[in-house]
Every structure is written in C-alpha cells, then in structure tokens.
Design an enzyme around this catalytic site. Sequence first.
Site: not given
Length: 824
Positions: A210, A379, A500-502
């Site tokens: 990722s 995402r 995570v990731e926003g």
Amino acid sequence: MTLTIVLIALVAAWLFAFMAAPLWLWTLGAAALIAAFGAVGALGATALIVVGVIFVVVAALLNIVPLRRAVLTKPAFAIFKKVLPEMSSTEREVLESGDVWWEAEMFRGRPDWEKLLSFKYTKLSKEEQSFLDNECDELCKLCDDWKIEFEDKDLPQAAWNYIREKKFFSMLIKKEYGGLGFSANAQSAVVTKLATKSITLAVTVMVPNSLGPGELLMHYGTDEQKKHWLPGLVDGSEIPCFGLTGPEVGSDATAMPDLGDVCEGEIDGKKTVGIRLTFSKRYITLAPVATVIGLAFKLRDPDGFLGDKNKVDYGITCVLLPASTPGVHIGRRHYPGAAFMNGTIHGRDVFVPLDAIIGGPQMAGKGWRMLSECLSAGRGISLPALSVAAGQLGYRMTGVYARFRRQFKVSVGKFEGVQEATGRIAGHAYTLEAMRVLTASAVDHCAPSVTTAIAKYHMTELMRKIIMDGMDVLGGKGIQQGPRNFMATGYKATPVAITVEGANILTRNLMIYGQGAIRCHQYVFPEMEAARENDLIKFDKLVFGHIGFAVNRAVRAFTLALTGSKLARAPVDGEFADYFRKLERMSSALAFTSDLTMGTVGGKLKFMERMSARLGDVLSQLYIASAVLKFYLEGSKSDAERAHARWALDTCLYEIGHAFDGYIRNFPVAWARVLLRIVVLPFGNSFKPVSDRRNARVADLILEQSDVRERLSWLIFKNGGEHDPIGRMEHAWTISLKCEAAYVKYFKLANHGQLAGDTVAERLADAVQRNLMTRDEAEQAKAYDDARYDVILTDDFSKEYLAGHFAAEKLSEIEEAGQLARVA
C-alpha cells in the site's frame, strides 16, 4: 387563446429545462411566444414593439458570444475571482491527485448507466488464483492467531520466511522488476483471505503493498533508485516502512514539524550536498523490523543549492534511506489492537544525499502530491480488504453459531431480536463484497480518489457494525478470548482501520464531498481553473453551461420527485428497474442541491462540516447502491441473491433520504431551505428502513446453505482443520448438513419427555432400544450434538498461563479442558 398559449409555453419551458435544451432553442421558443401573443392580440402594437426590442437586446446579449463576454461575463468574472476562496498549494495537490470515475456520473445528475453495466470486473489470472489457493493457504497454515496475539506478539519465524520466499511483499511491484505484478483486485483478495486467518498477518503483508517505498518507487522513483531498492524489496531482504504521522500530526500531514535543510555535509568522508534531517515519527507500521525507511518531511533550501536562490521553503518531500543510516533510531513498539509491528522512528542531524529524494532532486517539494495519489489507490485496496474479511467471517461464522446455539429450545438465529442483528450482518456483508470488487477493479483502470475515500470510510464503518452485531449474537462466545474465538481480534483491531489513512471523521466531514463537489462537478473545478488562468473565454463558456446545467437538474429533480421517479431511465426491466430510477432522481437532487449550496454559502461550506458530511453521505450511498446493482446483475440473480441485494439497496435509499432530510432541516439560508424541500423532498422523505419481513428473509438465509453464502464467504481461509477456530466451525457446518434431521428428531423426542436418561448418550441409547430412532440416526444425532457443543464452547486457562508462563499449558490442554468439564 391567451391562456392556452401560456399553458403551452409553460409545458414547453418545462420540457426544454427537463431535456436540457440548448440556448438557441430557448431563444426560438421565446420568439415564438412573443409572436403568438401578438397574433392573438394579447399584446398591442406598442407593447409588441417594446417587448420585441427587449427580446432582441436580451437575445443578442445571450447569443452573440463576444458581446455576452464583454457585457455580462466580464463583470461576473471579476466578482467570481474576488469571492473565490483561497486555495493552498496543499489543497490543490489533493484536489488534483487521482482521477474521477463513476462517482462523477452519480454527482452530475444523469448517470450513464451503460458505463456502469459495461464496466468489466478485473478477473483473477490463473497465476493470481493459484497464489490465492495455494501460497495464501500455506501461509495461513503457518499462523496460529491466538499464539500471535496473546503469546508471541509477532508472526512465527516460519511465516516471516515464507512471506519473503513467496514475494508477498512485492505484489504491486511489476514483473519486470521481479515482483508479482498482481492486479488491485488480486491484492485485495489476498489481503482479505489472510485477514480471515490473522489481522496481524494481513497488515504485515498489506502495508508494503500500500502506501510505502515500493509504491512510491514504482510511480516516481528514478531508474537508479529502482535498480538499487526494488530487488531487495522483492526478495524480502529489505523490509520497508513509511514515516508520515507523528506526535504533532495525524490526519493533517501538512502540520508535520519534521524538517530537512539542504546543506553541505560528509558521506563516507566525502564532502557533498545533501539534506540534514530532524524528525520524530510514530504509529509507523513495520517500523520495528524495517530495514529501509520512507520519510516525509518539510524541505528547506536556505542557500539555494537546488538552483533557485529566491526559494527557501519547498514543502513536503519524501526520501528513502536505510534504517542503518547514522542518527536514525528505531524506537520502541506500540501495541495497537493487534500484534502487528508498529512503532516509532526518530532522527536528529541525519545527513542523506540529495539523490535520496524519491524521484530525484527534481521532486523536491512534491511529496504531498505523491502521497495523495498513492493514498487514493491504497484506500481502495488494503483497508477495504480488512473490512470484507470481517464481513465474510461475520456472515459465515455467525450463521453457523446462530444455527447451532439454542436458547429456550430454539436456535437463537430464529429469534426476531437476534434476526435484527443477523439481517444487518447479511446485508452489510453483501454490500462490502459488492464494493470491494467494483472499487478494486476501478483501481486497476485508474486512480479514483473520491471513490476510494468513499470505500475506505464506509467499508470500515460497515466492518465496525458487523463486528458489533456479531459480538451481540455470539455473547459469551465472542467475549471470552482464546484459541476458539474468531472475532475478538477483529473487535479489538477495528479502531485501527477507522483511524489510519485518514481518520474516518475527517474523511466523512471534509474529504468525500469537499473533494467530490469540486472534482466530480462538471463545471466547478474548470471554472476555478479558468479564474486562476484568467481565461475569460473559457469562463464564459463554462458559466453559461453551468446555468443551463443547474436549471436542468432542478427541474429534473422536482419532476422525478413528483412522478415517483417514473420518468427516469432504467437500463434493465423488472423489479430492479425502479432502483435505477430512484437513484437517478437522487443523483439529480444532489446536483441541484450542490449548485444551490455553492451559490448561497459558497466557500463557507468547507467549514460547515456536518452539512458537507451529509452531502458526502448522499454521494457515497449513490456509489454504494451502484456497486450493489452491478454486483447483483453480475451474480446468479437467485431468490437468495435478490433478497440480499434488495436489503442493501433499500438501506442505501433510506440513508440518502435521511441525509437529505437532515441537510435541508439544517440549511442556514431560509428561502433556500424552503426551495430545497420543495424540489428534493416535496412529499417528505418517502424512503423507509428495511422492512422487518425483508430483514427476516436475509436473517433466515444466513442460517442456510445458498449460492449467496458461498459468494459472500469465498475468500475465507477454511482449511485450517478441526482445531482452527474457523476450521472447527466449518466442520460443524458440514456435520449439520448431514446430521441435523436426525438431531432434530432426537431433540423433539427428548423435549417431549419420551426418552429416559440424564445425558445425550443415555437418551440416544434409549431411543434406539425402543425403536424410536435407528442406530444410524442415533450416531448422526450424537455427531451433531458433539459439533454443537464444540461450537458453543469457550476457552478457560490456568492462572499461570494467563500470567505469561505459556509453558504452563499447551494449547491442546486448553482445548481439552472444556470438553472434560461437560456434564450434559
């Protein structure tokens, strides 16, 4: 005659607006109306001349483009540039990152359904399917989730070795560099399968595939960087991590205090120009075991070494450096909801060469755009895959438990209260797989930024709902941790995916609609670009197209609302045609609402987070419903599939109506609030939650063998054997299909007091002796009862074992303890 002309004119105007007629046709229509009024005497000679002159002037202003630009557009352009909100370079990079895809069709009010229906899911290649069936299964067999989470707090060394040997870390690296070169859909399937065995295993594999050095190198690395780093990333001799977040910065990565100054220094005794870094990162997955670190920081060049003497601050930049670099310190481990490697990285006065910048010195200051583009794809793969794993496990395992577990002499899955939860599990699991395959396939075709933000937020939220419902159904089975528990780790680790990731709060309230409204709208971003470029000609064309667009969507939304969506288009016949029509209606309503909102509150909307979130919910549910429709039409279309799809679609429409209702009630401009209510929901919110009957239908199906059950659980690792938490449930299910009829026969006899004995074995022996059951039926009933007890059993431990003395008890002894305590 005058009244007739007025009525004809109104009908014509309505049709022109509904069909998006061009300006010249409106002009001809207006001329015809004036002529008709003159012909029937509704306008006298003088009035006709006055109206005619006004018409000619207005028509000339609108249709003679150079005149229109000079008189109308130029002043409007000046005002537009003044009121246009400031956009930082970071905001622009986020907006420009990635592509727009199907979500744009849903945003624009007249979706091209053929584009969705003709879109091809990415099919797994023979190599990918073989990897999923063989290498993934073998890796799962090497892992014991209970030992990983409770005892070792790490994967077994055999699993680490196998991950390296079989190139699990290099699924996204192209074959020309030695990687597996898997599609996004294949990567998603692999992570999903691994997550059904162990979340720690799945996270360990998914992170290098990722956001991280591998992806950044593939997209932006120089040839020299690829040659240097990719071989090690492929064979696993290099383990990567990426340092982005830190104590002062989470979702707002631009606030990072980590700095790097371009200066002269020494490397291996040689004087060179490089970057001196000071940084502190935390929450970094794989940091404790990483050998190569990707790092984001703010770059400054006070002495102009990069060539521009007038530029000091370059902004966020990404470098790649060995973990062994002097000054780099791999800190202690964090311990999130699962045992995957996560920790801290610190550095003070760390000097690296300029060519450590990913992409070379020419990419200085372009790190945020690089990260935004890579995040938009990531995402859509990794976190959605974890969510689907929870959905598939929740569907299949909760179904087994609810079928076997009896209370008050009835399977708990038949209680209406329990069915509320199991129905939601079934519907949400169907939704998750529909979103997974569509979104991952989209990532294989482009980099859809808004779509993947929708997927990340809503799929992780559905995961949370499924796990909570599953825990409610499992009760003590869910909360007692141990080798038998298949849901506790997911329950503990759910906040990881939410964060995570926003963070999900940020993603819903700021990103989905904030980015979608600008990127997906047919006119807004091009108008902003025209203003930035000071292009009056381009702006003129756009703004008049936008006016026509807004009128068309307003009339379409109102007309479709009045007619119950009957005039909307549907690409299919039958009962699902109505869902297409309703979605088109709400798509038009979203387009109209967006234009009215931007025209009234403008740039203030980005600070009205709850309002933005509601419109983001509408856009999201339109996408989710599209995914469900596509998934259903690609499936068997069986009765079971139809029931699940209708549950999911009814839920989407209800959420759309709920979001619009809340948006309108809270809109800050009174007159616009009234107009929104009239156009969007003239009869109120007619979309209702899933009916009890439909929910009960899918709740019943979760207890039965069906094509949908297999379609929604095809990625579960099922080959762990009878001592694996999933394997034992699979074993029980297989027994139930063969033996349940015999057990039900016994159960009825026992509960009617027809059998003697205190235990199942004694009562079965009595049934055989009295010819109430055959010996074969008795053996089947016993096999079922043994499986039933094993399904509901939970683990218990010695105090020494729980205190950390793991040698005090073997897992086999823990497993046997419950069976030895059985008295029934």
